[in-house]
Design a protein around this motif. Structure first.
Motif, PDB file in Angstrom:
ATOM      1  N   SER A 127       0.830  -1.205   0.000  1.00 30.91           N
ATOM      2  CA  SER A 127       0.000   0.000   0.000  1.00 30.91           C
ATOM      3  C   SER A 127       0.863   1.252   0.000  1.00 30.91           C
ATOM      4  CB  SER A 127      -0.900  -0.007   1.238  1.00 30.91           C
ATOM      5  OG  SER A 127      -1.570   1.216   1.356  1.00 30.91           O
ATOM      6  N   PRO A 128       0.533   2.224  -0.857  1.00 31.22           N
ATOM      7  CA  PRO A 128       1.299   3.477  -0.853  1.00 31.22           C
ATOM      8  C   PRO A 128       1.348   4.147   0.519  1.00 31.22           C
ATOM      9  CG  PRO A 128      -0.136   3.392  -2.764  1.00 31.22           C
ATOM     10  CD  PRO A 128      -0.507   2.216  -1.890  1.00 31.22           C
ATOM     11  N   GLY A 129       0.339   3.931   1.338  1.00 28.97           N
ATOM     12  CA  GLY A 129       0.332   4.494   2.672  1.00 28.97           C
ATOM     13  C   GLY A 129       1.413   3.920   3.577  1.00 28.97           C
ATOM     14  N   CYS A 130       2.006   2.807   3.173  1.00 31.85           N
ATOM     15  CA  CYS A 130       3.068   2.176   3.956  1.00 31.85           C
ATOM     16  C   CYS A 130       4.456   2.540   3.449  1.00 31.85           C
ATOM     17  CB  CYS A 130       2.906   0.654   3.917  1.00 31.85           C
ATOM     18  SG  CYS A 130       1.499   0.055   4.863  1.00 31.85           S
ATOM     19  N   ALA A 131       4.539   3.465   2.518  1.00 30.07           N
ATOM     20  CA  ALA A 131       5.826   3.798   1.901  1.00 30.07           C
ATOM     21  C   ALA A 131       6.871   4.223   2.923  1.00 30.07           C
ATOM     22  CB  ALA A 131       5.645   4.890   0.856  1.00 30.07           C
ATOM     23  N   GLY A 132       6.504   4.896   3.960  1.00 29.92           N
ATOM     24  CA  GLY A 132       7.466   5.335   4.958  1.00 29.92           C
ATOM     25  C   GLY A 132       7.549   4.431   6.173  1.00 29.92           C
ATOM     26  N   ASN A 133       6.869   3.307   6.128  1.00 28.31           N
ATOM     27  CA  ASN A 133       6.798   2.398   7.263  1.00 28.31           C
ATOM     28  C   ASN A 133       7.905   1.353   7.154  1.00 28.31           C
ATOM     29  OD1 ASN A 133       6.050   0.047   8.821  1.00 28.31           O
ATOM     30  ND2 ASN A 133       4.003   0.923   9.025  1.00 28.31           N
ATOM     31  N   THR A 134       8.865   1.402   8.058  1.00 26.57           N
ATOM     32  CA  THR A 134       9.998   0.471   7.966  1.00 26.57           C
ATOM     33  C   THR A 134       9.574  -0.972   8.182  1.00 26.57           C
ATOM     34  OG1 THR A 134      10.569   0.882  10.279  1.00 26.57           O
ATOM     35  CG2 THR A 134      11.735   2.177   8.629  1.00 26.57           C
ATOM     36  N   GLU A 135       8.566  -1.206   9.012  1.00 26.10           N
ATOM     37  CA  GLU A 135       8.094  -2.578   9.212  1.00 26.10           C
ATOM     38  C   GLU A 135       7.462  -3.125   7.933  1.00 26.10           C
ATOM     39  OE1 GLU A 135       7.528  -6.275  10.568  1.00 26.10           O
ATOM     40  OE2 GLU A 135       8.761  -4.731  11.495  1.00 26.10           O
ATOM     41  N   ALA A 136       6.746  -2.294   7.205  1.00 28.18           N
ATOM     42  CA  ALA A 136       6.166  -2.726   5.928  1.00 28.18           C
ATOM     43  C   ALA A 136       7.277  -3.086   4.941  1.00 28.18           C
ATOM     44  CB  ALA A 136       5.275  -1.633   5.353  1.00 28.18           C
TER      45      ALA A 136
END
Length: 111
Positions: free
Chosen positions: A26-35
């Motif tokens: 998901s583009p919303g997870c772009a800054g999420n290191t766990e993703a």
């Protein structure tokens, strides 16, 4: 992926490897290191990714486009996002090495 595309938090849906990997796209997870780590972990087993949603047939082992928002193989979509999100090549290297046996002249653009 649709829920993530709507901007909703999808972290509670990260339960099994296939769901986790798709949610992490998901583009919303772009800054999420766990993703990003979820995607990189999934890429360590490319054969598993290729089996998650497609049911290969003898006539066409890669027929269909089974997932919305993903063109072609899910493995290639995960790899593309991993390349975009990885901080450096050392972080990406294990996934890249795991992909080598699956590379061919037919998939060179994606692999």
């Amino acid at each position: 992926m649709t829920i993530g595309a709507w901007g909703e938090d999808i972290t509670s849906r990260l339960t099994d490897p296939a769901i986790r990997a798709c949610a992490a796209l998901s583009p919303g997870c772009a800054g999420n290191t766990e993703a990003t780590r979820t995607i990189l972990r999934a890429l360590l087993d490319p054969a598993a990714i290729d089996s998650w949603f497609l049911e290969p047939t003898r006539a066409d082992p890669w027929a269909g486009n089974p997932l919305p928002y993903v063109e072609g193989r899910l493995r290639h979509a995960l790899l593309a996002v991993a390349i975009e999100r990885a901080d450096d090549f050392d972080e990406l290297l294990p996934a890249a090495m795991a992909s080598i046996p699956f590379c061919s002249n037919l998939t060179i653009a994606e692999d």
